[in-house]
Scaffold this active site. Structure first.
Site, mmCIF file in Angstrom:
data_model
loop_
_atom_site.group_PDB
_atom_site.id
_atom_site.type_symbol
_atom_site.label_atom_id
_atom_site.label_comp_id
_atom_site.label_asym_id
_atom_site.label_seq_id
_atom_site.Cartn_x
_atom_site.Cartn_y
_atom_site.Cartn_z
ATOM 1 N N CYS A 66 -31.195 14.739 28.756
ATOM 2 C CA CYS A 66 -30.994 13.657 29.755
ATOM 3 C C CYS A 66 -31.744 14.241 31.045
ATOM 4 O O CYS A 66 -31.889 15.359 31.207
ATOM 5 C CB CYS A 66 -29.879 13.036 30.114
ATOM 6 N N HIS A 93 -29.992 9.540 34.421
ATOM 7 C CA HIS A 93 -28.799 8.886 34.856
ATOM 8 C C HIS A 93 -27.989 9.746 36.228
ATOM 9 O O HIS A 93 -28.627 11.035 36.429
ATOM 10 C CB HIS A 93 -27.786 8.920 33.837
#
Length: 399
Positions: A340, A322
């Protein structure tokens, strides 16, 4: 009260009347198609002489329908439910019996129509018992969608499936190029029953895929309930591309048709502990856009609560690729995220527009917390083909 006087008929007239009555009885018998009394026998004397194994208003569900000729042989048998859908079946070589290919579903009324070798017909109806519990399923893709070359077919069930072999036999996956694959059973991250179909190797771009789940009338087993409908779905395999993340160089590459399209600096999970990234072969599950991410949802306390754009999910446990503008100074330099893979807004916008659900995402390099377990997203590509086949409820090569 008025009375109507009856006058006796002459003897000849009485004989004629009796003869007419006899002829009428024969005519009615010949025209009656066998109304069916729900006890197995069909028809009056002139109707087809057959028996059906399922009878009455509370017949056992999950049984094949069997029609037997008690006199003569069968020429045609039709078994339809209340919506007009027929149960396909076959007449045996000796013409004496007809057996449905599939079983009778629960809570369904069926009409059985027969014709024998003498042209005699019969009709009977029976209804099956209601399902005490109904099992439903969900697919991991929308009908008619296009997905990447690593996307498995994944089915998640509302209730446990104990009769796995019976269910797997009714799952038929066909392709336009004979792709070889196998089903595998396990539980997902939330503990729900799941079965996935994985090709032996990655899908060939452009492959057309059709799934028929002919489950109506199948019993899931104890605590699982019945399936009361069939399902079908189609999808197409898209571009040959994958995402490669190197934890050592701290870069992400999009590779299409074997060529690097773009290399992007990133910051992945903090090495060691729960904030490290998963490694190995994963699959882009969904493109979720802008979503709220909280550290509490992944068991990391109150570390963060952010609205995050260009979110691309890799695992059920919460690993994403992301945009992470708050971490700009560390792209390509330091892995310090909460697990992440983050990058700039511009790079995330570009990547989000390029990737498709089903693309392979492979993470390599030091500092990870290992591979995600089977059921945490789509981790089956970390298994050998032989190991994957062993998760089928059927003998390899029969499905």
């Amino acid at each position: 009260m008025s009375r109507t006087r009856r006058h006796p008929l002459p003897r000849t007239a009485r004989i004629a009347a009796l003869a007419g009555t006899s002829m009428l009885a024969v005519a009615l018998s010949a025209c009656s198609g066998g109304g069916g009394d729900g006890k197995g026998a069909l028809g009056a004397d002139a109707g087809a002489k057959v028996a059906v194994n399922l009878t009455g208003d509370n017949a056992k569900a999950g049984e094949q329908v069997k029609v037997t000729a008690t006199e003569g042989t069968l020429e045609n048998v039709s078994v339809k439910d209340g919506e007009g859908d027929a149960l396909a079946g076959k007449i045996a070589g000796d013409g004496r019996t007809w057996t449905s290919d599939r079983v009778a579903a629960p809570g369904t009324t069926y009409t059985v129509e027969t014709k024998d070798d003498r042209g005699r017909t019969g009709t009977q109806r029976f209804a099956t018992q209601q399902a005490g519990k109904v099992n439903k399923l969900d697919f991991n893709f929308k009908a008619g969608s296009t997905v990447g070359t690593a996307m498995p077919v994944s089915i998640t069930f509302d209730h446990p499936v104990k009769n796995k072999a019976a269910v797997e036999k009714q799952l038929k996956l066909t392709t336009d190029n004979g792709t070889k694959g196998s089903w595998g059973w396990y539980q997902d991250q939330a503990g729900r029953q799941r079965v996935d179909w994985r090709p032996q190797t990655y899908w060939k771009p452009g492959t057309k895929v059709k799934l028929d789940a002919d489950l109506k009338g199948v019993d899931s087993g104890a605590d699982g309930g019945w399936f009361v409908r069939d399902y079908d779905n189609t999808f197409t395999i898209g571009k040959d591309q994958q995402v490669e993340v190197d934890l050592d160089s701290k870069r992400l590459q999009l590779v299409r048709d074997g060529q690097v399209v773009k290399s992007i600096p990133v910051a992945a999970g903090t090495p060691g502990g729960e904030k490290a990234s998963w490694d190995g072969k994963m699959v882009l599950m969904r493109k979720e856009g802008t979503i709220r991410m909280t550290s509490q949802s992944v068991g990391l306390g109150d570390a963060y609560d952010k609205m995050v754009r260009d979110s691309m999910r890799l695992t059920d446990s919460g690993m994403y690729v992301h945009a992470a503008p708050w971490n700009a100074g560390n792209y390509g330099r330091v892995n310090n995220s909460s697990g992440c893979v983050g990058m700039s807004d511009a790079d995330a916008d570009w990547l989000y527009a390029q990737v498709q659900p089903g693309d392979l995402v492979e993470v390599t390099g030091p500092g990870s917390k290992g591979q995600a377990k089977l059921g945490n997203g789509y981790a089956e590509w970390n298994m050998s083909w032989t190991a994957w086949q062993k998760l089928s409820a059927l003998t390899p090569g029969t499905h």
